[in-house]
Every structure is written in C-alpha cells, then in structure tokens.
Design a protein around this motif. Sequence first.
Motif, PDB file in Angstrom:
ATOM      1  N   VAL A   1      -4.356   6.194   1.625  1.00  0.00           N
ATOM      2  CA  VAL A   1      -3.346   5.141   1.475  1.00  0.00           C
ATOM      3  C   VAL A   1      -4.006   3.759   1.453  1.00  0.00           C
ATOM      4  O   VAL A   1      -3.626   2.899   0.654  1.00  0.00           O
TER       5      VAL A   1
ATOM      6  N   GLU B   1       3.194   6.938  12.454  1.00  0.00           N
ATOM      7  CA  GLU B   1       2.687   8.277  12.758  1.00  0.00           C
ATOM      8  C   GLU B   1       3.449   8.909  13.910  1.00  0.00           C
ATOM      9  O   GLU B   1       3.802   8.239  14.875  1.00  0.00           O
TER      10      GLU B   1
ATOM     11  N   ILE C   1       6.257   5.110   5.126  1.00  0.00           N
ATOM     12  CA  ILE C   1       5.934   6.528   5.238  1.00  0.00           C
ATOM     13  C   ILE C   1       5.943   6.950   6.697  1.00  0.00           C
ATOM     14  O   ILE C   1       5.306   6.295   7.533  1.00  0.00           O
TER      15      ILE C   1
ATOM     16  N   ILE D   1       2.578   2.953   7.287  1.00  0.00           N
ATOM     17  CA  ILE D   1       2.600   4.306   7.827  1.00  0.00           C
ATOM     18  C   ILE D   1       2.947   4.258   9.304  1.00  0.00           C
ATOM     19  O   ILE D   1       2.331   3.532  10.080  1.00  0.00           O
TER      20      ILE D   1
ATOM     21  N   HIS E   1       1.185   0.218   1.656  1.00  0.00           N
ATOM     22  CA  HIS E   1       2.149   1.138   2.250  1.00  0.00           C
ATOM     23  C   HIS E   1       2.096   1.024   3.771  1.00  0.00           C
ATOM     24  O   HIS E   1       1.037   0.795   4.346  1.00  0.00           O
TER      25      HIS E   1
ATOM     26  N   LEU F   1       4.472   9.804   8.767  1.00  0.00           N
ATOM     27  CA  LEU F   1       3.500  10.885   8.718  1.00  0.00           C
ATOM     28  C   LEU F   1       3.612  11.684  10.003  1.00  0.00           C
ATOM     29  O   LEU F   1       3.375  11.152  11.092  1.00  0.00           O
TER      30      LEU F   1
ATOM     31  N   ASN G   1      -4.661   8.243   6.054  1.00  0.00           N
ATOM     32  CA  ASN G   1      -4.708   6.784   6.118  1.00  0.00           C
ATOM     33  C   ASN G   1      -5.769   6.217   5.194  1.00  0.00           C
ATOM     34  O   ASN G   1      -5.570   5.154   4.599  1.00  0.00           O
TER      35      ASN G   1
END
Length: 137
Positions: free
Chosen positions: A24, A35, A7, A33, A31, A9, A21
């Motif tokens: 998730v 950022e 992902i 992430i 997952h 974000l 967060n």
Amino acid sequence: MSRPLNILLVEDDAIEVMKFNKVVKNLELRHKIVEAHDGAQALELLKDREVNPDIIILDLNMPKMNGIEFLKILKQDESRKSIPTVILTTSTNHTDIKECYNIGIAGYVVKPLRHEDYMNNTKKLIEYWSTNELINS
C-alpha cells in the motif's frame, strides 16, 4: 477515477501486516489502513462509527474469532453488510471458499508463496477497489 481507500485489514500475522502495508505504501495514493488482529477486534472497531472502511481485507485463520465467524456477524449488520470484504488467506480449502462466497464476500485471494507474486496480487486488488464504482459512487 482512483481514490484513496479506507481499508480495514483483519490479519493476525505481523509479517503479513507488514507485507500488506509495504504494498500500500508503494502505491501513489495515500490509502488509510486500520488494523485488527482478529475478527473480535475488527467488530469492536466497526462499532466505532469513526472507523468506516471502504473495503475489508480479511484473513480466515485467526485466534479468538476467525474470518468466517466474523463474516457471519458482519453480514447480519444492515449498516455494514454492503462493505466489500475480500479474503486474503493461505487457505485453498474449497469448503472455505464456497462458504465465504455463500456468506457474501466480494473476492477470495490465496496468498502466493513467492513474495513478488504477493506484492503484485495485492497491488492489483487495491488498484481494482480504488476505482470500483461501488466505492466511488
């Protein structure tokens, strides 16, 4: 079948990043992430082929480069334009919503005021995309 997502974000508000967060982390899948704090930083991350998101979660109201400006550039990139991009924002402006869909977003979610609603909506969003055939094919 559900699978962990990569992902991206794109969100400038540290509290919103923390809330996302947390949702998730509470899901059973791990997952990943990455950022970015605005559209310009997200574009820089996407230039690096090691950052290959399954889905982009994008705020609209950000400094430097807002979400709509980011979308317009992203959707012109042949190798990245098919990445599902979901808007997660406070904007209920009908013009923003229509413009985002015209550019090619996969969804538009307004951040609810109640924390519990935010958590539930975000969980559903992640669960949907972790089982979506576009990503799992």
